[in-house]
Design a protein around this motif. Structure first.
Motif, PDB file in Angstrom:
ATOM      1  N   ARG A  23       0.766  -1.108   0.118  1.00 10.31           N
ATOM      2  CA  ARG A  23       0.065  -0.233  -0.085  1.00 10.31           C
ATOM      3  C   ARG A  23       0.867   1.087   0.114  1.00 10.31           C
ATOM      4  NH1 ARG A  23      -1.886   0.809   5.802  1.00 10.31           N
ATOM      5  NH2 ARG A  23       0.308   1.464   5.958  1.00 10.31           N
ATOM      6  N   ALA A  37      -5.614  -0.525 -12.721  1.00  7.97           N
ATOM      7  CA  ALA A  37      -5.538  -1.669 -11.881  1.00  7.97           C
ATOM      8  C   ALA A  37      -4.664  -1.416 -10.251  1.00  7.97           C
ATOM      9  CB  ALA A  37      -4.976  -2.892 -12.393  1.00  7.97           C
ATOM     10  N   GLN A  40      -6.737   0.938  -8.184  1.00  9.29           N
ATOM     11  CA  GLN A  40      -7.748  -0.105  -7.491  1.00  9.29           C
ATOM     12  C   GLN A  40      -7.107  -0.753  -6.468  1.00  9.29           C
ATOM     13  OE1 GLN A  40      -9.244  -1.657 -10.979  1.00  9.29           O
ATOM     14  NE2 GLN A  40     -10.818  -0.209 -11.104  1.00  9.29           N
ATOM     15  N   THR A  41      -5.779  -1.470  -6.707  1.00  7.57           N
ATOM     16  CA  THR A  41      -5.151  -2.243  -5.714  1.00  7.57           C
ATOM     17  C   THR A  41      -4.913  -1.423  -4.516  1.00  7.57           C
ATOM     18  OG1 THR A  41      -4.409  -3.710  -7.444  1.00  7.57           O
ATOM     19  CG2 THR A  41      -3.147  -3.707  -5.184  1.00  7.57           C
ATOM     20  N   HIS A  42      -4.350  -0.154  -4.833  1.00  7.36           N
ATOM     21  CA  HIS A  42      -3.687   0.920  -3.686  1.00  7.36           C
ATOM     22  C   HIS A  42      -4.991   0.969  -2.714  1.00  7.36           C
ATOM     23  CE1 HIS A  42      -2.959   4.659  -2.076  1.00  7.36           C
ATOM     24  NE2 HIS A  42      -1.867   4.115  -1.569  1.00  7.36           N
TER      25      HIS A  42
END
Length: 55
Positions: A23, A37, A40-42
């Motif tokens: 993160r 992507a 969104q992952t973060h």
């Protein structure tokens, strides 16, 4: 960290510490340099590690 791949799906299993570190790493990249992507992952990692400091 464990990575499982099957067909077209990849599943990551992370400890809370690993998730917080990823993160923070993603958070250090300029927003215009991160893919959708990655962003969104973060965001997902932020939502599950709000109170988890990195080591």
């Amino acid at each position: 960290m464990q990575i499982d791949r099957s067909n077209n799906t990849v599943r990551l299993t992370l400890t809370a510490e690993e998730a917080a570190a990823i993160r923070d790493d993603l958070g250090q990249i300029w927003a215009d340099k991160v893919s959708t992507a990655g962003d969104q992952t973060h965001s997902l990692l932020e939502s599950v590690t709000e109170d988890q400091p990195t080591a």
